[in-house]
Structures are given as structure tokens and as C-alpha cells.
Design an enzyme around this catalytic site. Structure first.
Site, mmCIF file in Angstrom:
data_model
loop_
_atom_site.group_PDB
_atom_site.id
_atom_site.type_symbol
_atom_site.label_atom_id
_atom_site.label_comp_id
_atom_site.label_asym_id
_atom_site.label_seq_id
_atom_site.Cartn_x
_atom_site.Cartn_y
_atom_site.Cartn_z
ATOM 1 N N SER A 26 47.380 41.524 29.075
ATOM 2 C CA SER A 26 48.285 41.350 30.225
ATOM 3 C C SER A 26 49.661 41.936 29.944
ATOM 4 O O SER A 26 50.288 41.591 28.948
ATOM 5 C CB SER A 26 48.495 39.861 30.529
ATOM 6 O OG SER A 26 47.306 39.279 30.934
ATOM 7 N N HIS A 56 46.551 44.092 35.392
ATOM 8 C CA HIS A 56 45.464 44.775 34.687
ATOM 9 C C HIS A 56 44.947 45.907 35.557
ATOM 10 O O HIS A 56 44.685 45.711 36.743
ATOM 11 C CB HIS A 56 44.292 43.821 34.422
ATOM 12 C CG HIS A 56 44.607 42.741 33.449
ATOM 13 N ND1 HIS A 56 44.272 42.825 32.128
ATOM 14 C CD2 HIS A 56 45.226 41.571 33.602
ATOM 15 C CE1 HIS A 56 44.675 41.728 31.512
ATOM 16 N NE2 HIS A 56 45.260 40.947 32.384
ATOM 17 N N HIS A 78 37.973 38.692 31.985
ATOM 18 C CA HIS A 78 38.227 37.337 31.484
ATOM 19 C C HIS A 78 37.118 36.402 31.939
ATOM 20 O O HIS A 78 36.609 36.522 33.047
ATOM 21 C CB HIS A 78 39.560 36.804 32.007
ATOM 22 C CG HIS A 78 40.747 37.619 31.602
ATOM 23 N ND1 HIS A 78 41.153 38.718 32.313
ATOM 24 C CD2 HIS A 78 41.598 37.488 30.552
ATOM 25 C CE1 HIS A 78 42.223 39.239 31.723
ATOM 26 N NE2 HIS A 78 42.507 38.517 30.650
ATOM 27 N N TYR A 80 37.533 33.405 32.868
ATOM 28 C CA TYR A 80 37.966 32.605 34.030
ATOM 29 C C TYR A 80 37.808 33.343 35.356
ATOM 30 O O TYR A 80 37.916 32.747 36.426
ATOM 31 C CB TYR A 80 39.423 32.126 33.862
ATOM 32 C CG TYR A 80 40.459 33.223 33.742
ATOM 33 C CD1 TYR A 80 40.833 33.987 34.851
ATOM 34 C CD2 TYR A 80 41.066 33.500 32.523
ATOM 35 C CE1 TYR A 80 41.778 34.994 34.747
ATOM 36 C CE2 TYR A 80 42.007 34.499 32.409
ATOM 37 C CZ TYR A 80 42.363 35.243 33.523
ATOM 38 O OH TYR A 80 43.278 36.241 33.402
ATOM 39 N N GLU A 81 37.553 34.637 35.307
ATOM 40 C CA GLU A 81 37.329 35.377 36.551
ATOM 41 C C GLU A 81 35.959 35.039 37.142
ATOM 42 O O GLU A 81 35.681 35.397 38.288
ATOM 43 C CB GLU A 81 37.433 36.880 36.303
ATOM 44 C CG GLU A 81 38.865 37.334 36.013
ATOM 45 C CD GLU A 81 38.951 38.779 35.561
ATOM 46 O OE1 GLU A 81 38.996 39.660 36.433
ATOM 47 O OE2 GLU A 81 38.965 39.028 34.339
ATOM 48 N N ALA A 108 48.404 38.594 25.699
ATOM 49 C CA ALA A 108 49.610 37.798 25.918
ATOM 50 C C ALA A 108 49.222 36.368 25.581
ATOM 51 O O ALA A 108 48.127 35.929 25.924
ATOM 52 C CB ALA A 108 50.034 37.910 27.371
ATOM 53 N N MET A 206 43.735 33.033 26.765
ATOM 54 C CA MET A 206 42.466 32.919 27.502
ATOM 55 C C MET A 206 41.572 34.143 27.295
ATOM 56 O O MET A 206 40.750 34.465 28.157
ATOM 57 C CB MET A 206 42.751 32.755 29.001
ATOM 58 C CG MET A 206 43.706 31.622 29.334
ATOM 59 S SD MET A 206 44.163 31.663 31.064
ATOM 60 C CE MET A 206 45.509 30.472 31.096
ATOM 61 N N SER A 207 41.736 34.816 26.181
ATOM 62 C CA SER A 207 40.955 36.048 25.979
ATOM 63 C C SER A 207 40.671 36.252 24.489
ATOM 64 O O SER A 207 40.704 35.301 23.719
ATOM 65 C CB SER A 207 41.738 37.248 26.530
ATOM 66 O OG SER A 207 42.897 37.478 25.752
ATOM 67 N N ASN A 230 55.551 33.296 26.125
ATOM 68 C CA ASN A 230 56.138 32.031 26.601
ATOM 69 C C ASN A 230 55.875 30.936 25.574
ATOM 70 O O ASN A 230 54.967 31.049 24.761
ATOM 71 C CB ASN A 230 55.495 31.628 27.939
ATOM 72 C CG ASN A 230 53.976 31.497 27.814
ATOM 73 O OD1 ASN A 230 53.265 32.494 27.838
ATOM 74 N ND2 ASN A 230 53.509 30.282 27.648
ATOM 75 N N HIS A 242 52.300 33.155 35.641
ATOM 76 C CA HIS A 242 51.752 34.444 35.213
ATOM 77 C C HIS A 242 52.806 35.545 35.334
ATOM 78 O O HIS A 242 52.835 36.481 34.537
ATOM 79 C CB HIS A 242 50.506 34.783 36.048
ATOM 80 C CG HIS A 242 49.814 36.045 35.621
ATOM 81 N ND1 HIS A 242 49.282 36.214 34.350
ATOM 82 C CD2 HIS A 242 49.578 37.205 36.269
ATOM 83 C CE1 HIS A 242 48.752 37.420 34.258
ATOM 84 N NE2 HIS A 242 48.925 38.046 35.411
HETATM 85 N N1 HPA Z 1 48.455 29.523 27.676
HETATM 86 C C1 HPA Z 1 47.293 30.172 27.839
HETATM 87 N N2 HPA Z 1 47.214 31.480 28.018
HETATM 88 C C2 HPA Z 1 48.365 32.176 28.021
HETATM 89 C C3 HPA Z 1 49.605 31.572 27.858
HETATM 90 C C4 HPA Z 1 49.656 30.153 27.673
HETATM 91 O O1 HPA Z 1 50.728 29.536 27.517
HETATM 92 N N3 HPA Z 1 50.547 32.551 27.902
HETATM 93 C C5 HPA Z 1 49.869 33.714 28.084
HETATM 94 N N4 HPA Z 1 48.553 33.509 28.158
#
Ligand code: HPA
Length: 267
Positions: A26, A56, A78, A80-81, A108, A206-207, A230, A242
Site C-alpha cells: 500500500s 493499488h 489481500h 480480506y478482499e 504498510a 494484513m498481508s 501508523n 487507510h
Molecule cells: N493494522 C493492520 N494493518 C495495517 C495497519 C495497522 O495498524 N497499518 C497498515 N496496515
């Protein structure tokens, strides 16, 4: 299906054979725009899904970087998609079949480790798979790997050392830590982040884990790089979005680019 996909790609890349693969996470996809090469949209490739997430793009980019033949995934799939987990890792199997030996996986991630700051990078030394599934479930394709693959060094120590050295030469702050993978798409609760910290995780995302797992299974050398975008939930009293994740990934793209190019040069 694998043979059909490989045939389609090889027809388009002609003599070009990539030895290094890079999955761009990302906000990091722009890296591929720096190089001219052959671009193939996922939507055209038989067997590939379409990439849907904001930030993406969804194409393979074949280019030469510092004398090395590289294939980049500009955008990834992903869990989650809603894709079956085996679909997420399909491109990794294809990379293996077209000659990739080393796979650099980027993402990310949120920081679980309180010493990490947004905008810093973390080399992944190991992972914790909390996605609740495994991409190798199902019939084993023994042309790719073993039924019960060893996982004791998924992220190759030599590649981590190389990346640490290169980061040092560039004067960059770089961490080395453990990545925990959650299914998403919701971010974690503060209680979940506390749990991850107790488990020994430094970053969460998440990847990456499905792809790293399959690359290791196929006998590829893996390097994982998380861009800390973050603080994870509850570390600071702010909400996660996001947009923030993509913005912060964008902020480090210059440093990230320099690091990645130098790593590729030295592999
Ligand atoms: N949590 C999960 N996935 C993420 C995060 C997060 O804080 N930041 C970027 N992808």
C-alpha cells in the site's frame, strides 16, 4: 492453470527472465513507475484476480534495475478482499515458475513496538500467522514444494544483513522485528494490539505472510520490509484510517526507493 499463465507471460516478456521479484505494498506501488519496462495488467493475465484496494494499481512490471532483471507486482491481492487464500499466493507461484529466486515483499504496517515511529522501516525477521488460514491448505503440488515445509528461516538472514548494511550506508533508521498478520479488513482493537505485543510482535498488517510462506515453500529467498505507517490501535489515542496509511507510506517513498534499489544492486 499455472502453465497457461506462465505461457501468457513468457510470450510477452520474450527473452527477459526475472531473477528478483518485488511485491509493492500500500502506498509503495509508485516505485515501479521509476523504471521503463514491460507492463502487464492483472486483468489480462489468465488465472490472476483483479486488484481492488485504493492505492493499488494491479499490474506486473518487468524491468532492469541496476543490471538485475526484476518483476514487480504493483498492487497485491489481500485475503480480506474475499479471495480464497490460494488466489492471494498464485502470483508467487508464477514468479517461481518464470525464474525468480529472491522475493522482496513490502507492506504498510502499524507499529506494535512502542519504540517504532511512523515513517520508519522494519526488516521482517520472522512472522506470526494470525490470519486463521494457511495458503498451503489443499492438495500439494510437489513440483513446487513439500507437503510439510520447514519454516525455521523464512526471512533469509543473509538478506537481512545485506539490507541492514545498505540502510546503514544510506544513513537510515531501520528496525528488525516480528510481523504479525491479521486477516483484516478492520484494524485491530487496543486489546488485540496488547495481545500481539505480548506474543512478541513488533508490527502488524494484513498481508505478506501468505506470500512469504509460499515463497519459502517454493525454495525462494525472502526479504520482508514493512513501512511503519501508523502506531497500531491504542498506542496513541488517535483513530486509524487507510488514508493515513497511504499518505505515510507515500511520505517515505524516497527513502524506500533508495533502499530498494541498493538492495537489488547488491543481491
Ligand atoms: N493494522 C493492520 N494493518 C495495517 C495497519 C495497522 O495498524 N497499518 C497498515 N496496515
Amino acid at each position: 492453470m499455472i502453465n497457461e499463465t506462465v505461457e501468457y507471460i513468457e510470450e510477452r516478456i520474450k527473452e527477459f527472465r526475472p531473477e528478483i521479484g518485488i511485491i509493492l505494498g500500500s502506498g509503495l506501488g509508485e516505485f515501479a513507475n521509476e523504471f521503463s519496462g514491460i507492463k502487464i495488467p492483472y486483468s489480462k493475465i489468465p488465472g490472476f484476480e483483479n486488484s481492488t484496494v485504493v492505492g493499488h494499481k494491479g499490474q506486473l512490471v518487468f524491468a532492469e534495475i541496476e543490471g538485475k532483471n526484476v518483476v514487480m507486482m504493483q498492487g497485491r491481492f489481500h485475503y480480506y478482499e474475499g479471495y480464497h487464500i490460494s488466489r492471494i499466493v498464485y502470483p508467487v507461484k508464477i514468479m517461481k515458475k518464470i525464474g525468480v529466486k529472491t522475493l522482496i515483499i513490502t507492506n504498510a504496517a502499524g507499529s506494535v513496538n512502542k519504540k517504532y515511529n511512523s515513517g520508519e522501516l522494519m526488516l521482517i525477521k520472522d512472522h506470526i500467522n494470525l490470519m486463521g488460514t494457511n495458503p498451503l491448505i489443499g492438495e500439494n503440488d510437489s513440483s513446487l514444494g513439500d507437503r510439510f515445509p520447514d519454516m525455521s528461516e523464512v526471512y533469509k538472514k543473509d538478506l537481512i544483513k545485506l539490507a541492514q548494511k545498505v540502510a546503514g550506508e544510506l544513513g537510515m533508521v531501520i528496525h528488525t522485528g516480528v510481523y504479525a498478520a491479521m486477516s483484516g479488513p478492520s484494524y485491530e482493537t487496543p486489546a488485540e494490539i496488547n495481545m500481539l505485543r505480548k506474543m512478541g510482535a513488533d508490527a502488524v498488517g494484513m498481508s505478506t505472510v501468505p506470500e512469504a510462506l509460499v515463497a519459502n515453500y517454493c525454495g525462494m529467498d525472502v526479504l520482508g520490509i514493512s513501512c511503519i505507517t501508523n502506531s497500531a490501535a491504542g498506542v496513541h489515542p488517535s483513530r486509524l484510517s487507510h488514508v493515513e496509511v497511504v499518505e505515510n507510506a507515500n511520505r517515505v517513498k524516497g527513502e524506500f526507493k533508495n533502499l530498494l534499489i541498493k538492495i537489488v544492486e547488491n543481491i
